[in-house]
Structures are given as C-alpha cells and as structure tokens.
Design a protein around this motif. Structure first.
Motif, mmCIF file in Angstrom:
data_model
loop_
_atom_site.group_PDB
_atom_site.id
_atom_site.type_symbol
_atom_site.label_atom_id
_atom_site.label_comp_id
_atom_site.label_asym_id
_atom_site.label_seq_id
_atom_site.Cartn_x
_atom_site.Cartn_y
_atom_site.Cartn_z
ATOM 1 N N LEU A 59 1.053 4.082 -2.437
ATOM 2 C CA LEU A 59 0.875 5.666 -2.242
ATOM 3 C C LEU A 59 1.826 6.419 -3.356
ATOM 4 N N GLN A 106 -4.822 8.641 -9.920
ATOM 5 C CA GLN A 106 -6.009 7.867 -9.182
ATOM 6 C C GLN A 106 -6.192 7.129 -8.698
ATOM 7 N N GLN A 107 -5.450 6.175 -9.645
ATOM 8 C CA GLN A 107 -6.030 4.701 -8.705
ATOM 9 C C GLN A 107 -5.032 4.015 -8.073
ATOM 10 N N GLU A 142 -3.287 5.721 -6.414
ATOM 11 C CA GLU A 142 -3.542 6.454 -4.494
ATOM 12 C C GLU A 142 -5.013 5.256 -3.877
ATOM 13 N N THR A 143 -5.848 5.624 -4.835
ATOM 14 C CA THR A 143 -6.745 4.854 -3.917
ATOM 15 C C THR A 143 -6.878 3.017 -3.852
ATOM 16 N N GLY A 144 -5.822 2.520 -4.745
ATOM 17 C CA GLY A 144 -4.716 1.459 -4.520
ATOM 18 C C GLY A 144 -4.609 1.143 -3.149
ATOM 19 N N GLY A 195 1.146 -1.252 -0.049
ATOM 20 C CA GLY A 195 0.020 0.216 0.013
ATOM 21 C C GLY A 195 1.205 1.070 -0.133
ATOM 22 N N SER A 217 -2.051 6.094 -14.249
ATOM 23 C CA SER A 217 -3.223 6.328 -13.599
ATOM 24 C C SER A 217 -3.291 7.049 -11.800
ATOM 25 N N ILE A 221 -4.416 3.368 -0.698
ATOM 26 C CA ILE A 221 -5.086 3.405 0.675
ATOM 27 C C ILE A 221 -5.915 2.187 1.086
ATOM 28 N N THR A 222 -6.912 1.775 -0.202
ATOM 29 C CA THR A 222 -7.486 0.656 0.143
ATOM 30 C C THR A 222 -6.707 -0.786 1.002
ATOM 31 N N GLY A 226 2.238 6.471 -6.549
ATOM 32 C CA GLY A 226 0.832 7.280 -7.237
ATOM 33 C C GLY A 226 1.455 8.888 -7.423
#
Length: 149
Positions: free
Chosen positions: A46, A58-59, A61-63, A42, A56, A65-66, A49
């Motif tokens: 980040l 955004q993908q 960073e979202t991945g 993770g 991407s 954080i997830t 990202g």
C-alpha cells in the motif's frame, strides 16, 4: 441455618481451565507470525502504491488491500488456537495448505526467494504437524470419541 449466600457475597471463583499444550501454543504463534508477515507485506505494498513509484499504482494498492484481507484469516485462527477454540483448527490448516503452493512458487523464482520459500514451507509443515497431533486435537475437543457440536 440457611445455605443461601447473602446478596452482597462475592460469587464463587470459576474452576481453573486446563492449560493449553505447548504444541497448540506453538501452532498459534507460527500462524500469528504468518499473519503478521502478510499484514506487513500488505502495508508495504500500500505504501509503495501510494508514495512510491511502482509500475502500476493501482495494482500495488489492490495487492496491498488483498494481502491485508488475507492476513485476517491466520490472525483470527491464531487467536482462536490460543484461546483453545475448536473452530480455529480449520482456518489454521487452510492457511498452511495455501502457503505450500506459495512456497513452491517462491522457490521456483530462485535467488533470494529460495530462503523465504524454505522458511514458509517449514513453518507450514510444522503447523500442520502440530495441529494434527493427538495432544492438540484433544485440547481442542476434537477426536474420534467426540460428538459434533
């Protein structure tokens, strides 16, 4: 003579708790290792990202954080197992059951991911076997003779 202790006397030492069985300690260690691996991945996502050049941002960073959020479950479960808490067995087993389809997906990808898939599947099956062992369930206070608390 009175059997009362003076006000400034030290409190009696608590009774020593029984040591956790090795199976439970091993399950906690493997579960913590999986949680740390998720957290590391993770953080990497980040970083890529934010500072890298992903397709991407955004993908990524979202991945990231997830994955950090998902890492909390095995880490909390590992701590609970290490402390001998009965509630921790459920989250640890759920983590392992979620790891098996991930291992299959990694295996299906092929290439270098096969080694990661085998390692993840072996760890997941090992933790499940350790947690359903009667020694571990007794240490956690789970068993056929136990009442629900």
């Amino acid at each position: 003579m009175s059997k009362k202790q003076p006000a400034n006397a030290p409190a009696p030492a608590p009774a020593p708790t029984a040591a956790l069985p090795g199976r439970l300690t091993a399950a906690a260690a493997l579960t913590a290792l999986e949680g740390l691996a998720l957290a590391g991945l993770g953080i990497y996502m980040l970083f890529v990202g934010i500072a890298g050049d992903p397709d991407s941002p955004q993908q990524a960073e979202t991945g990231g954080i997830t994955l950090l959020a998902l890492a909390a479950l095995p880490l909390v479960a590992a701590r609970g197992l290490r402390l001998g808490r009965r509630w921790s067995r459920g989250p640890a087993l759920i983590t392992q059951l979620m790891a098996l389809p991930v291992a299959w997906t990694l295996y299906s990808t092929g290439g270098a991911m096969i080694a990661a898939a085998v390692a993840l599947a072996v760890a997941a099956v090992a933790v499940v076997a350790l947690l359903v062992n009667p020694t571990a369930t007794e240490a956690l206070g789970i068993g056929p003779g136990e009442q629900a608390r």
